[in-house]
Design a protein around this motif. Sequence first.
Motif, PDB file in Angstrom:
ATOM      1  N   LYS A 344       0.571  -1.490   0.427  1.00 17.89           N
ATOM      2  CA  LYS A 344      -0.054  -0.328  -0.318  1.00 17.89           C
ATOM      3  C   LYS A 344       0.948   1.111   0.137  1.00 17.89           C
ATOM      4  CE  LYS A 344      -3.985  -2.754   2.455  1.00 17.89           C
ATOM      5  NZ  LYS A 344      -4.547  -1.965   3.541  1.00 17.89           N
ATOM      6  N   ALA A 345       2.303   0.835  -0.310  1.00 20.16           N
ATOM      7  CA  ALA A 345       2.811   2.075  -0.759  1.00 20.16           C
ATOM      8  C   ALA A 345       2.882   2.740  -2.011  1.00 20.16           C
ATOM      9  CB  ALA A 345       4.599   2.163  -0.463  1.00 20.16           C
ATOM     10  N   PHE A 346       1.546   3.422  -2.425  1.00 16.57           N
ATOM     11  CA  PHE A 346       1.415   3.560  -3.633  1.00 16.57           C
ATOM     12  C   PHE A 346       1.979   4.932  -4.035  1.00 16.57           C
ATOM     13  CE2 PHE A 346      -2.933   2.124  -1.903  1.00 16.57           C
ATOM     14  CZ  PHE A 346      -2.382   0.911  -2.563  1.00 16.57           C
ATOM     15  N   ASN A 347       2.170   5.338  -3.722  1.00 12.45           N
ATOM     16  CA  ASN A 347       3.310   6.791  -4.218  1.00 12.45           C
ATOM     17  C   ASN A 347       4.852   6.517  -4.667  1.00 12.45           C
ATOM     18  OD1 ASN A 347       1.101   8.940  -3.483  1.00 12.45           O
ATOM     19  ND2 ASN A 347       2.341   9.481  -1.387  1.00 12.45           N
ATOM     20  N   THR A 348       5.133   4.991  -3.940  1.00 12.63           N
ATOM     21  CA  THR A 348       6.377   4.864  -3.968  1.00 12.63           C
ATOM     22  C   THR A 348       6.705   4.260  -5.028  1.00 12.63           C
ATOM     23  OG1 THR A 348       6.769   4.985  -2.003  1.00 12.63           O
ATOM     24  CG2 THR A 348       8.489   3.054  -2.972  1.00 12.63           C
ATOM     25  N   ARG A 372      -3.372   3.219 -11.631  1.00  6.58           N
ATOM     26  CA  ARG A 372      -4.008   1.803  -9.986  1.00  6.58           C
ATOM     27  C   ARG A 372      -3.290   2.710  -9.088  1.00  6.58           C
ATOM     28  NH1 ARG A 372      -4.127  -4.652 -10.124  1.00  6.58           N
ATOM     29  NH2 ARG A 372      -5.302  -4.580 -11.928  1.00  6.58           N
ATOM     30  N   CYS A 373      -2.527   3.139  -9.495  1.00  4.08           N
ATOM     31  CA  CYS A 373      -1.328   4.166  -8.030  1.00  4.08           C
ATOM     32  C   CYS A 373      -1.869   5.213  -7.554  1.00  4.08           C
ATOM     33  CB  CYS A 373       0.255   3.845  -8.368  1.00  4.08           C
ATOM     34  SG  CYS A 373       1.212   1.824  -7.804  1.00  4.08           S
ATOM     35  N   LEU A 374      -2.026   5.633  -8.653  1.00  2.77           N
ATOM     36  CA  LEU A 374      -2.657   7.354  -8.797  1.00  2.77           C
ATOM     37  C   LEU A 374      -3.899   7.066  -7.745  1.00  2.77           C
ATOM     38  CD1 LEU A 374      -1.212   9.189 -11.845  1.00  2.77           C
ATOM     39  CD2 LEU A 374      -0.117   9.090  -9.606  1.00  2.77           C
ATOM     40  N   GLU A 375      -4.930   6.577  -8.654  1.00  2.00           N
ATOM     41  CA  GLU A 375      -6.445   6.368  -7.644  1.00  2.00           C
ATOM     42  C   GLU A 375      -6.481   5.725  -6.303  1.00  2.00           C
ATOM     43  OE1 GLU A 375     -10.441   6.499  -7.442  1.00  2.00           O
ATOM     44  OE2 GLU A 375      -9.009   6.660  -9.416  1.00  2.00           O
ATOM     45  N   TYR A 376      -5.202   4.690  -5.549  1.00  4.53           N
ATOM     46  CA  TYR A 376      -5.312   4.611  -4.802  1.00  4.53           C
ATOM     47  C   TYR A 376      -4.749   5.755  -3.609  1.00  4.53           C
ATOM     48  CZ  TYR A 376      -7.140  -0.234  -5.635  1.00  4.53           C
ATOM     49  OH  TYR A 376      -7.442  -1.298  -6.169  1.00  4.53           O
ATOM     50  N   PRO A 381      -7.604   2.869  -0.520  1.00  3.59           N
ATOM     51  CA  PRO A 381      -8.407   1.165   0.049  1.00  3.59           C
ATOM     52  C   PRO A 381      -8.592   0.741   0.806  1.00  3.59           C
ATOM     53  CG  PRO A 381      -5.765   0.192  -0.748  1.00  3.59           C
ATOM     54  CD  PRO A 381      -6.026   2.095  -1.149  1.00  3.59           C
ATOM     55  N   PRO A 382     -10.287  -0.331   1.485  1.00  3.59           N
ATOM     56  CA  PRO A 382     -10.506  -0.121   2.730  1.00  3.59           C
ATOM     57  C   PRO A 382      -8.997  -1.220   3.378  1.00  3.59           C
ATOM     58  CG  PRO A 382     -11.628  -1.969   1.318  1.00  3.59           C
ATOM     59  CD  PRO A 382     -10.597  -0.664   0.350  1.00  3.59           C
ATOM     60  N   ALA A 383      -8.668  -1.515   4.581  1.00  8.11           N
ATOM     61  CA  ALA A 383      -8.247  -1.826   5.663  1.00  8.11           C
ATOM     62  C   ALA A 383      -7.500  -3.304   5.256  1.00  8.11           C
ATOM     63  CB  ALA A 383      -8.557  -1.576   6.487  1.00  8.11           C
ATOM     64  N   ASN A 384      -8.412  -3.955   4.753  1.00  4.44           N
ATOM     65  CA  ASN A 384      -8.452  -5.719   4.431  1.00  4.44           C
ATOM     66  C   ASN A 384      -8.352  -5.886   2.973  1.00  4.44           C
ATOM     67  OD1 ASN A 384     -11.141  -4.755   3.282  1.00  4.44           O
ATOM     68  ND2 ASN A 384     -11.941  -6.531   4.052  1.00  4.44           N
ATOM     69  N   TRP A 385      -7.746  -5.171   2.245  1.00  5.28           N
ATOM     70  CA  TRP A 385      -7.540  -4.978   0.542  1.00  5.28           C
ATOM     71  C   TRP A 385      -6.161  -5.790   0.622  1.00  5.28           C
ATOM     72  CZ3 TRP A 385      -3.260  -3.040  -1.831  1.00  5.28           C
ATOM     73  CH2 TRP A 385      -3.129  -3.276  -3.224  1.00  5.28           C
ATOM     74  N   ASP A 386      -5.993  -7.007  -0.336  1.00  6.59           N
ATOM     75  CA  ASP A 386      -5.626  -7.514  -0.504  1.00  6.59           C
ATOM     76  C   ASP A 386      -4.567  -7.594  -1.751  1.00  6.59           C
ATOM     77  OD1 ASP A 386      -7.977  -8.450  -1.814  1.00  6.59           O
ATOM     78  OD2 ASP A 386      -7.365 -10.310  -1.083  1.00  6.59           O
ATOM     79  N   GLY A 387      -5.096  -6.872  -2.592  1.00  8.63           N
ATOM     80  CA  GLY A 387      -4.441  -6.404  -3.884  1.00  8.63           C
ATOM     81  C   GLY A 387      -4.942  -7.499  -4.710  1.00  8.63           C
ATOM     82  N   VAL A 388      -5.922  -8.158  -4.730  1.00 14.10           N
ATOM     83  CA  VAL A 388      -6.951  -9.019  -5.743  1.00 14.10           C
ATOM     84  C   VAL A 388      -7.873  -8.311  -6.174  1.00 14.10           C
ATOM     85  CG1 VAL A 388      -7.994 -11.217  -6.035  1.00 14.10           C
ATOM     86  CG2 VAL A 388      -6.979 -11.103  -4.176  1.00 14.10           C
TER      87      VAL A 388
END
Length: 394
Positions: A344-348, A372-376, A381-388
């Motif tokens: 969840k380190a989308f900016n990196t 996707r990274c820019l949108e997230y 995403p929610p805390a239980n997000w697993d990238g699926v």
Amino acid sequence: PGTELSATAIGNLLNKDFLTTPAWSVFAEICWLVFTPVILMFLAMKRGIFLWIGAAFLTLSYLSLDLFCFIKQNVNLETVYPLFSLSISFVSDQAYRTVVIDKKARQIKTAFSSYLSPDVVNIVTDDPDKLSLGGEKRFLTCMFSDIRGFTTISEGLKPADLVKLLNRILGPMTDIILANHGMLDKYIGDAIMAFFGAPVKHEDDALQSVLAGIEMEDGLIKFNRKQRELGKPEFKIGVGINYGVVTVGNIGTDKKMDYTIIGDMVNLGSRLEGLTKKYRQGLLISESLFLKVKDKVPCRLLDTVAVKGKTKGVRIYTTKKSLDEKEKKIWAVHNMGMDYYYKKAFNTAVKYFQEVNSVLHDDYNSQMMIERCLEYSKNPPPANWDGVEIMKSK
């Protein structure tokens, strides 16, 4: 001569040096007559060469024993009947093998010669026990390939020209599969279903399946080069490969049976082939197959998906036989970006994907991950997000 024979006979009488037939010799002859046919029948059930070697060994053994008993023990063993019995057993077993066992081997060879490489067919016919016709659970690799847009291209073709075109494409693709110890399961229109690891298992079946997929892509390049020379349309293929446990064996009815595979793993392999269109790749492999070949071929992680009808995500990869230095570096950068993405380190992560896209111009997968990274980053995403990513279509 008459005098010498008489002298020998008198000498034997005086020295009491007589030939005898003790009870144990009779018992040995009976055992020979009983067990020799059994031994030869057992050898005949294995391989033809074993029968010949066994018959020769038994003949020499008995003659040696007979000679030893005559010279050293003054024991007279019967020679004609035991060797005659061995000869009859040998001829009978050889006839049985020719009529029954070799006939079965020829039937197996005929049935599988169109689906397996010649060396694998020889292994199966030499040792039919390697072929489980009743069905069994086994870990192996399944492959699906499909020609994209073939229906549209073939609409204006005559039936004869359509068949000729299919043969030109599917023929070399099938040869590649067979050369890599794969088994052709079936043609489904312009698609191919194959698997690696049955009926004969090899230690490198997983790797061979991936190499076959890569070679199929390379083979298509040669095919399209010829198409351009002829002024005809070029083609693209999608290949999906998965590894896991399946049921393999003769499946069907007494009217029609096929040696094939079934199971959930097979369905995922088919879905991977369909995903090649979405991810604009010629070849996709599953996470389970990646774990088998990651040290043998370079792999690029593309996404984690839950195919239609499933909720559990599976990581998908693309692969090549080898990479140049620039590609090695940029694939490593992309995989690092995926690591940060799942953390969840989308900016990196976006910085890594932007670097990939700057080197691999118009690279769909890095562009997709940038979006996707820019949108997230804007909408976490929610805390239980697993990238699926849930696939809503096949």
